[in-house]
Design a protein around this motif. Structure first.
Motif, short mmCIF file in Angstrom:
data_model
loop_
_atom_site.label_atom_id
_atom_site.label_comp_id
_atom_site.label_asym_id
_atom_site.label_seq_id
_atom_site.Cartn_x
_atom_site.Cartn_y
_atom_site.Cartn_z
N ALA A 297 55.71 24.49 32.66
CA ALA A 297 56.45 24.27 34.05
C ALA A 297 56.34 25.78 34.57
CB ALA A 297 57.87 23.91 33.75
N GLY A 298 55.97 25.81 36.03
CA GLY A 298 56.05 26.93 36.78
C GLY A 298 54.80 27.60 36.92
N ASP A 299 53.84 27.49 35.74
CA ASP A 299 52.30 28.04 35.77
C ASP A 299 51.55 27.72 37.16
OD1 ASP A 299 52.99 29.38 33.51
OD2 ASP A 299 51.47 28.54 32.44
N ALA A 300 51.66 26.32 37.36
CA ALA A 300 51.06 25.90 38.62
C ALA A 300 51.43 26.68 39.94
CB ALA A 300 51.03 24.32 38.66
N ALA A 301 52.40 26.88 40.18
CA ALA A 301 52.99 27.36 41.32
C ALA A 301 52.49 28.84 41.56
CB ALA A 301 54.58 27.49 41.46
N LEU A 302 52.69 29.53 40.33
CA LEU A 302 52.30 30.88 40.21
C LEU A 302 50.75 31.04 40.30
CD1 LEU A 302 52.89 33.70 39.44
CD2 LEU A 302 52.78 33.23 37.04
N VAL A 303 50.14 30.28 39.73
CA VAL A 303 48.47 30.45 39.90
C VAL A 303 48.23 30.06 41.07
CG1 VAL A 303 46.33 29.50 39.16
CG2 VAL A 303 48.31 29.94 37.55
N GLY A 304 48.78 29.16 41.52
CA GLY A 304 48.40 28.72 43.09
C GLY A 304 48.67 29.62 43.97
N TRP A 305 49.56 30.39 43.95
CA TRP A 305 50.05 31.51 45.04
C TRP A 305 49.38 32.88 44.77
CZ3 TRP A 305 51.76 31.14 49.42
CH2 TRP A 305 52.90 29.85 49.83
N LEU A 306 48.96 33.04 43.35
CA LEU A 306 48.08 34.13 43.31
C LEU A 306 46.54 33.85 43.63
CD1 LEU A 306 49.31 35.34 39.85
CD2 LEU A 306 49.33 36.68 41.90
N LEU A 307 46.10 32.75 43.79
CA LEU A 307 44.70 32.28 44.20
C LEU A 307 44.80 32.26 45.82
CD1 LEU A 307 43.79 29.76 41.63
CD2 LEU A 307 43.08 32.22 41.64
N GLN A 308 45.82 32.52 46.41
CA GLN A 308 45.92 32.67 48.06
C GLN A 308 45.02 33.75 48.48
OE1 GLN A 308 46.72 29.92 49.89
NE2 GLN A 308 47.97 28.88 48.16
N THR A 309 45.13 34.91 47.57
CA THR A 309 44.51 36.08 48.18
C THR A 309 43.12 35.81 49.00
OG1 THR A 309 43.46 36.52 46.02
CG2 THR A 309 45.65 37.57 46.73
N LYS A 310 42.74 36.18 50.21
CA LYS A 310 41.53 35.83 50.85
C LYS A 310 40.87 37.01 51.69
CE LYS A 310 42.89 31.07 51.95
NZ LYS A 310 42.15 30.56 50.61
N ALA A 311 41.72 37.94 51.82
CA ALA A 311 41.27 39.07 52.43
C ALA A 311 39.75 39.75 51.77
CB ALA A 311 42.08 40.39 52.66
N LEU A 312 39.16 40.32 52.50
CA LEU A 312 37.78 41.04 51.86
C LEU A 312 36.57 39.99 52.01
CD1 LEU A 312 38.50 43.69 49.66
CD2 LEU A 312 37.57 43.77 52.06
N ILE A 313 36.84 39.08 50.70
CA ILE A 313 35.61 38.18 50.72
C ILE A 313 35.64 36.94 51.88
CG2 ILE A 313 34.78 36.63 48.98
CD1 ILE A 313 34.47 39.25 48.10
N MET A 314 36.85 36.56 52.19
CA MET A 314 36.81 35.52 53.36
C MET A 314 36.41 36.29 54.70
SD MET A 314 37.63 33.23 55.76
CE MET A 314 39.06 34.48 56.55
N ILE A 315 36.89 37.57 54.90
CA ILE A 315 36.40 38.13 56.16
C ILE A 315 34.86 38.36 55.71
CG2 ILE A 315 36.85 40.35 57.38
CD1 ILE A 315 39.47 40.10 56.32
N ILE A 316 34.25 38.78 54.81
CA ILE A 316 32.96 38.95 54.73
C ILE A 316 32.23 37.68 55.06
CG2 ILE A 316 31.19 39.43 53.16
CD1 ILE A 316 32.94 41.43 51.67
N PHE A 317 32.80 36.42 54.43
CA PHE A 317 32.19 35.25 54.73
C PHE A 317 32.16 34.75 56.02
CE2 PHE A 317 32.50 30.62 54.72
CZ PHE A 317 31.71 30.10 53.91
N ALA A 318 33.42 35.16 56.75
CA ALA A 318 33.43 34.64 58.30
C ALA A 318 32.57 35.69 59.18
CB ALA A 318 34.99 34.97 58.51
N ASN A 319 32.35 37.02 58.64
CA ASN A 319 31.49 37.83 59.22
C ASN A 319 30.00 37.20 59.19
OD1 ASN A 319 31.93 40.68 60.63
ND2 ASN A 319 33.64 40.46 58.73
N VAL A 320 29.65 36.81 58.01
CA VAL A 320 28.10 36.08 57.90
C VAL A 320 28.11 34.99 58.95
CG1 VAL A 320 26.68 35.04 56.51
CG2 VAL A 320 27.97 37.16 55.75
N LEU A 321 29.14 34.18 58.98
CA LEU A 321 29.03 32.71 59.83
C LEU A 321 28.81 33.28 61.46
CD1 LEU A 321 31.67 30.64 58.06
CD2 LEU A 321 29.29 30.63 57.88
#
Length: 367
Positions: A297-321
């Motif tokens: 119990a509780g692991d899913a919420a913690l993992v889910g929030w930690l996987l929210q980090t998007k800056a850098l890679i998402m910005i690079i991805f959007a720059n390519v688009l």
């Protein structure tokens, strides 16, 4: 985050709107061209180092847990983000002049599903869980996420007119990998650093020549290298130096590409819809994976929030688009705002969940 926001403030939507004369005097065409050159070289190094960090062998050893979690953590926000992208197509000004509806929808969906592995590593270091079993689990999920990002990008950028060139590049890359890996094992470590940079340039040029973006080539260049070929401390220092000295130029260059053609309210509304799809989709996908795999119990919420980090890679991805004219600068700005917001939310949401998890573990052990 401060660097990203500063880049946006210095862009045409804020500084350029408030003081157009000063903006045009400072950011001339030649200055922007020079900044873009430094920025793309910086981000090529950064993406290559992200590829080096991947450990696919560890992911394979834990393939049921890793595969199930990664598929759901990617798939659910991708579908929700694609639905938002489909809705955006009903309005003018979001899709780029060279983008097709399928490319646009797939690109928006993947942008909502992205997790930035390098930023995740930094956050987990601050939370003191990077070397723990939980931290290593999360790294495996994010590693496959990174691999999927560039795979989807390669598909989105697939140019059927130049399919022969792209096939030639992939075949040549596969053959060159065999020779390159043999070379890297044969030469001393001090020479591997130079060989790494030459390999990066060759792969990036080949990918760009074939019609794929050079960022795809940079990631492929890193994936085929083993982290153990290099001194780990030296590799960490190189990543830190790139982040400290070169990546601020990329953030400034990113800010200069933002635009508000749809109007501030329209861009913010699109960013809010993308944020909801991204955050809710990631949390729902990880929660479903946790139930299927029987997590505590509780692991899913913690993992889910930690996987929210998007800056850098998402910005690079959007720059390519944006660079390929699949999205407009207004869409890019909405994606940028979404990436900043989701990353800012990560620490304040994850830290209390981690504290409760640490309190619950000693209590469970005592019983």
């Amino acid at each position: 985050m401060v660097q990203i926001v500063a880049g946006v403030l210095l862009g045409p939507g804020v500084l350029g709107h408030a003081f157009p004369g000063a903006y045009q005097a400072v950011f001339t065409a030649d200055v922007i061209l020079a900044l873009n050159g430094v920025a793309w070289w910086a981000v090529m190094l950064f993406v290559m180092l992200a590829g080096v960090e991947l450990d696919l062998r560890d992911a394979w050893r834990q393939r049921r847990d890793t595969g199930t979690t990664t598929a759901l953590a990617l798939g659910v926000p991708l579908v929700l983000g694609a639905l938002v992208g489909f809705g955006m197509l009903r309005f003018d000004g979001w899709i780029g002049p060279r983008g097709t509806p399928s490319q646009f929808v797939a690109g928006i969906g993947m942008a909502c599903a992205v997790t930035a592995l390098p930023i995740l590593v930094l956050l987990m270091e601050k939370l003191a869980i990077l070397r723990t079993p939980l931290g290593q689990r999360i790294l495996r999920y994010a590693s496959l996420d990174d691999l999927a990002i560039w795979g989807v990008l390669a598909v989105v950028l697939m140019d059927w007119v130049r399919i022969g060139r792209q096939a030639t590049f992939l075949v040549a890359f596969a053959l060159a990998c065999v020779a390159f890996r043999r070379l890297m094992r044969a030469i001393p470590e001090r020479d591997r650093w130079y060989a790494m940079l030459v390999w990066l340039a060759v792969c990036a040029f080949g990918a760009d020549w074939s019609g794929l973006h050079f960022m795809v080539g940079a990631f492929l260049a890193g994936v085929v290298m083993d982290r153990d070929w290099f001194d780990h401390d030296a590799l960490d220092r190189l990543r830190q130096h790139v982040l400290l000295l070169l990546m601020p130029v990329f953030f400034l260059s990113t800010g200069l590409r933002t635009g508000w053609e749809m109007g501030g309210a329209g861009v913010v509304l699109a960013a809010a819809a993308l944020l909801v799809a991204s955050v809710a989709g990631k949390l729902a996908g990880v929660r479903l994976a946790g139930r299927l795999l029987g997590w505590p119990a509780g692991d899913a919420a913690l993992v889910g929030w930690l996987l929210q980090t998007k800056a850098l890679i998402m910005i690079i991805f959007a720059n390519v688009l944006l660079d390929k004219d699949i999205i407009t600068s207004a869409t890019f700005t909405a994606l940028l705002l979404m990436a900043v917001a989701s990353t800012v939310l990560t620490m304040p949401m994850a830290a209390p969940l981690l504290a409760r998890r640490r309190e619950a573990q000693p209590a469970a052990s005592a019983r």
